[in-house]
Design a protein around this motif. Structure first.
Motif, PDB file in Angstrom:
ATOM      1  N   CYS A  11      17.589  -8.661 -27.053  1.00 42.60           N
ATOM      2  CA  CYS A  11      16.223  -8.124 -26.909  1.00 42.60           C
ATOM      3  C   CYS A  11      15.252  -9.241 -26.536  1.00 42.60           C
ATOM      4  CB  CYS A  11      15.768  -7.442 -28.203  1.00 42.60           C
ATOM      5  SG  CYS A  11      16.589  -5.875 -28.512  1.00 42.60           S
ATOM      6  N   GLY A  12      15.419 -10.393 -27.157  1.00 44.79           N
ATOM      7  CA  GLY A  12      14.591 -11.545 -26.805  1.00 44.79           C
ATOM      8  C   GLY A  12      14.806 -11.967 -25.371  1.00 44.79           C
ATOM      9  N   TYR A  13      16.048 -11.927 -24.937  1.00 46.95           N
ATOM     10  CA  TYR A  13      16.390 -12.266 -23.556  1.00 46.95           C
ATOM     11  C   TYR A  13      15.711 -11.308 -22.580  1.00 46.95           C
ATOM     12  CZ  TYR A  13      19.233 -12.617 -19.326  1.00 46.95           C
ATOM     13  OH  TYR A  13      19.651 -12.745 -18.034  1.00 46.95           O
ATOM     14  N   LEU A  14      15.737 -10.013 -22.895  1.00 47.06           N
ATOM     15  CA  LEU A  14      15.123  -9.012 -22.023  1.00 47.06           C
ATOM     16  C   LEU A  14      13.596  -9.111 -22.011  1.00 47.06           C
ATOM     17  CD1 LEU A  14      17.332  -5.875 -22.794  1.00 47.06           C
ATOM     18  CD2 LEU A  14      17.409  -7.352 -20.766  1.00 47.06           C
ATOM     19  N   ASN A  15      13.036  -9.580 -23.095  1.00 50.96           N
ATOM     20  CA  ASN A  15      11.577  -9.712 -23.206  1.00 50.96           C
ATOM     21  C   ASN A  15      11.140 -11.157 -23.002  1.00 50.96           C
ATOM     22  OD1 ASN A  15      11.107  -6.972 -23.890  1.00 50.96           O
ATOM     23  ND2 ASN A  15      11.820  -7.394 -25.963  1.00 50.96           N
ATOM     24  N   ASN A  52       8.975 -12.465 -21.357  1.00 50.38           N
ATOM     25  CA  ASN A  52       7.539 -12.721 -21.361  1.00 50.38           C
ATOM     26  C   ASN A  52       7.056 -13.040 -22.773  1.00 50.38           C
ATOM     27  OD1 ASN A  52       7.951 -10.125 -22.281  1.00 50.38           O
ATOM     28  ND2 ASN A  52       6.210  -9.241 -21.185  1.00 50.38           N
ATOM     29  N   LYS A  53       7.851 -12.683 -23.752  1.00 51.12           N
ATOM     30  CA  LYS A  53       7.579 -13.091 -25.135  1.00 51.12           C
ATOM     31  C   LYS A  53       8.565 -14.201 -25.485  1.00 51.12           C
ATOM     32  CE  LYS A  53       6.151  -8.503 -26.601  1.00 51.12           C
ATOM     33  NZ  LYS A  53       6.437  -7.401 -27.516  1.00 51.12           N
ATOM     34  N   SER A  54       8.529 -15.276 -24.728  1.00 50.85           N
ATOM     35  CA  SER A  54       9.550 -16.327 -24.822  1.00 50.85           C
ATOM     36  C   SER A  54       9.623 -16.986 -26.193  1.00 50.85           C
ATOM     37  CB  SER A  54       9.318 -17.392 -23.745  1.00 50.85           C
ATOM     38  OG  SER A  54       8.056 -17.985 -23.922  1.00 50.85           O
ATOM     39  N   GLU A  55       8.498 -17.053 -26.914  1.00 51.96           N
ATOM     40  CA  GLU A  55       8.567 -17.685 -28.229  1.00 51.96           C
ATOM     41  C   GLU A  55       9.455 -16.903 -29.184  1.00 51.96           C
ATOM     42  OE1 GLU A  55       5.199 -14.827 -28.337  1.00 51.96           O
ATOM     43  OE2 GLU A  55       5.677 -16.472 -27.002  1.00 51.96           O
ATOM     44  N   GLU A  56       9.526 -15.580 -28.995  1.00 50.89           N
ATOM     45  CA  GLU A  56      10.394 -14.744 -29.817  1.00 50.89           C
ATOM     46  C   GLU A  56      11.867 -15.068 -29.564  1.00 50.89           C
ATOM     47  OE1 GLU A  56      10.684 -10.232 -29.781  1.00 50.89           O
ATOM     48  OE2 GLU A  56       8.530 -10.584 -29.969  1.00 50.89           O
ATOM     49  N   PHE A  57      12.159 -15.370 -28.313  1.00 51.24           N
ATOM     50  CA  PHE A  57      13.538 -15.585 -27.893  1.00 51.24           C
ATOM     51  C   PHE A  57      13.930 -17.062 -27.942  1.00 51.24           C
ATOM     52  CE2 PHE A  57      16.323 -16.512 -24.179  1.00 51.24           C
ATOM     53  CZ  PHE A  57      17.477 -15.955 -24.679  1.00 51.24           C
ATOM     54  N   LEU A  58      13.110 -17.913 -27.358  1.00 57.98           N
ATOM     55  CA  LEU A  58      13.480 -19.314 -27.197  1.00 57.98           C
ATOM     56  C   LEU A  58      13.311 -20.153 -28.459  1.00 57.98           C
ATOM     57  CD1 LEU A  58      12.112 -20.087 -23.638  1.00 57.98           C
ATOM     58  CD2 LEU A  58      14.465 -19.746 -24.328  1.00 57.98           C
ATOM     59  N   SER A  59      12.260 -19.917 -29.209  1.00 57.63           N
ATOM     60  CA  SER A  59      12.010 -20.767 -30.372  1.00 57.63           C
ATOM     61  C   SER A  59      13.178 -20.828 -31.341  1.00 57.63           C
ATOM     62  CB  SER A  59      10.731 -20.329 -31.097  1.00 57.63           C
ATOM     63  OG  SER A  59       9.628 -20.561 -30.269  1.00 57.63           O
ATOM     64  N   PRO A  60      13.695 -19.696 -31.816  1.00 58.02           N
ATOM     65  CA  PRO A  60      14.824 -19.783 -32.744  1.00 58.02           C
ATOM     66  C   PRO A  60      16.074 -20.372 -32.094  1.00 58.02           C
ATOM     67  CG  PRO A  60      13.864 -17.577 -32.805  1.00 58.02           C
ATOM     68  CD  PRO A  60      13.215 -18.318 -31.675  1.00 58.02           C
ATOM     69  N   VAL A  61      16.305 -20.029 -30.825  1.00 57.10           N
ATOM     70  CA  VAL A  61      17.491 -20.530 -30.137  1.00 57.10           C
ATOM     71  C   VAL A  61      17.397 -22.039 -29.957  1.00 57.10           C
ATOM     72  CG1 VAL A  61      18.790 -20.462 -27.976  1.00 57.10           C
ATOM     73  CG2 VAL A  61      17.942 -18.340 -28.970  1.00 57.10           C
ATOM     74  N   LEU A  62      16.274 -22.495 -29.421  1.00 50.80           N
ATOM     75  CA  LEU A  62      16.084 -23.935 -29.219  1.00 50.80           C
ATOM     76  C   LEU A  62      16.092 -24.684 -30.553  1.00 50.80           C
ATOM     77  CD1 LEU A  62      13.382 -24.064 -26.408  1.00 50.80           C
ATOM     78  CD2 LEU A  62      15.792 -24.667 -26.237  1.00 50.80           C
ATOM     79  N   ASN A  63      15.462 -24.099 -31.536  1.00 48.38           N
ATOM     80  CA  ASN A  63      15.431 -24.726 -32.853  1.00 48.38           C
ATOM     81  C   ASN A  63      16.843 -24.913 -33.402  1.00 48.38           C
ATOM     82  OD1 ASN A  63      14.250 -25.784 -35.199  1.00 48.38           O
ATOM     83  ND2 ASN A  63      14.345 -23.794 -36.195  1.00 48.38           N
ATOM     84  N   ASP A  64      17.670 -23.875 -33.279  1.00 53.26           N
ATOM     85  CA  ASP A  64      19.057 -23.966 -33.760  1.00 53.26           C
ATOM     86  C   ASP A  64      19.855 -25.013 -32.996  1.00 53.26           C
ATOM     87  OD1 ASP A  64      18.560 -22.041 -35.643  1.00 53.26           O
ATOM     88  OD2 ASP A  64      19.562 -20.416 -34.556  1.00 53.26           O
ATOM     89  N   VAL A  65      19.683 -25.041 -31.661  1.00 52.63           N
ATOM     90  CA  VAL A  65      20.413 -26.007 -30.836  1.00 52.63           C
ATOM     91  C   VAL A  65      19.982 -27.427 -31.171  1.00 52.63           C
ATOM     92  CG1 VAL A  65      20.698 -26.850 -28.466  1.00 52.63           C
ATOM     93  CG2 VAL A  65      20.883 -24.414 -28.946  1.00 52.63           C
ATOM     94  N   ILE A  66      18.672 -27.647 -31.262  1.00 54.33           N
ATOM     95  CA  ILE A  66      18.157 -28.989 -31.568  1.00 54.33           C
ATOM     96  C   ILE A  66      18.599 -29.423 -32.960  1.00 54.33           C
ATOM     97  CG2 ILE A  66      16.040 -30.289 -32.042  1.00 54.33           C
ATOM     98  CD1 ILE A  66      14.757 -28.654 -29.719  1.00 54.33           C
ATOM     99  N   LYS A  67      18.536 -28.508 -33.919  1.00 51.12           N
ATOM    100  CA  LYS A  67      18.952 -28.829 -35.281  1.00 51.12           C
ATOM    101  C   LYS A  67      20.429 -29.219 -35.327  1.00 51.12           C
ATOM    102  CE  LYS A  67      17.157 -26.145 -38.340  1.00 51.12           C
ATOM    103  NZ  LYS A  67      16.894 -24.986 -39.225  1.00 51.12           N
ATOM    104  N   LYS A  68      21.253 -28.483 -34.598  1.00 47.29           N
ATOM    105  CA  LYS A  68      22.692 -28.769 -34.569  1.00 47.29           C
ATOM    106  C   LYS A  68      22.949 -30.125 -33.911  1.00 47.29           C
ATOM    107  CE  LYS A  68      27.091 -26.642 -33.360  1.00 47.29           C
ATOM    108  NZ  LYS A  68      27.754 -25.479 -32.779  1.00 47.29           N
TER     109      LYS A  68
END
Length: 136
Positions: free
Chosen positions: A46-50, A52-68
């Motif tokens: 759903c985040g991928y499809l939306n 335009n609401k990139s913070e909903e999609f990218l923030s948790p994903v990027l946060n997880d990747v950076i944390k790892k």
């Protein structure tokens, strides 16, 4: 009032091949149940499809990747520092065994070494120590 924490049960139909994928990988994502994995996958999609609401999609994903990545780098650096400390302890014990260094001389040397390392931006090579000992 709508409660986001309340879960609802419903029937889910999917192809056997898709279910097999879920079966094989849900534990690798630290999910206790397949439904948890599917919920995460739906939220991700759903985040991928939306976008335009990139913070909903990218923030948790990027946060997880950076944390790892940070955790892996930190673990690698910690292991290397430990190995270096062991080798340094061996070297210091060999030198201490072979050279009887006076405690006052050692204290003075430590102070001078701190100054030299600071002066060289925390990079002090064996060649520099050799030159320093020779007065060059």
């Amino acid at each position: 009032m709508y409660n986001e924490d309340k879960k609802e049960r419903f029937t889910l139909w999917m192809n056997h091949s898709t279910f097999d994928k879920v079966e094989k990988i849900y534990r690798a994502d630290n999910c206790e149940k397949k439904s948890e994995f599917i919920e995460k996958a739906v939220n991700f999609y759903c985040g991928y499809l939306n976008m335009n609401k990139s913070e909903e999609f990218l923030s948790p994903v990027l946060n997880d990747v950076i944390k790892k990545q940070f955790t892996q780098s930190n673990n690698r650096i910690s292991k290397l520092i430990f190995k270096l400390a062991v080798e340094l302890a061996i070297t210091m014990n060999i030198v201490a065994f072979n050279q009887g260094v006076d405690k006052e001389v050692l204290r003075t040397l430590r102070g001078e070494c701190v100054k030299e390392v600071k002066k060289t931006n925390d990079i002090f090579t064996f060649d520099e120590a050799d030159d320093w000992q020779k007065g060059l």
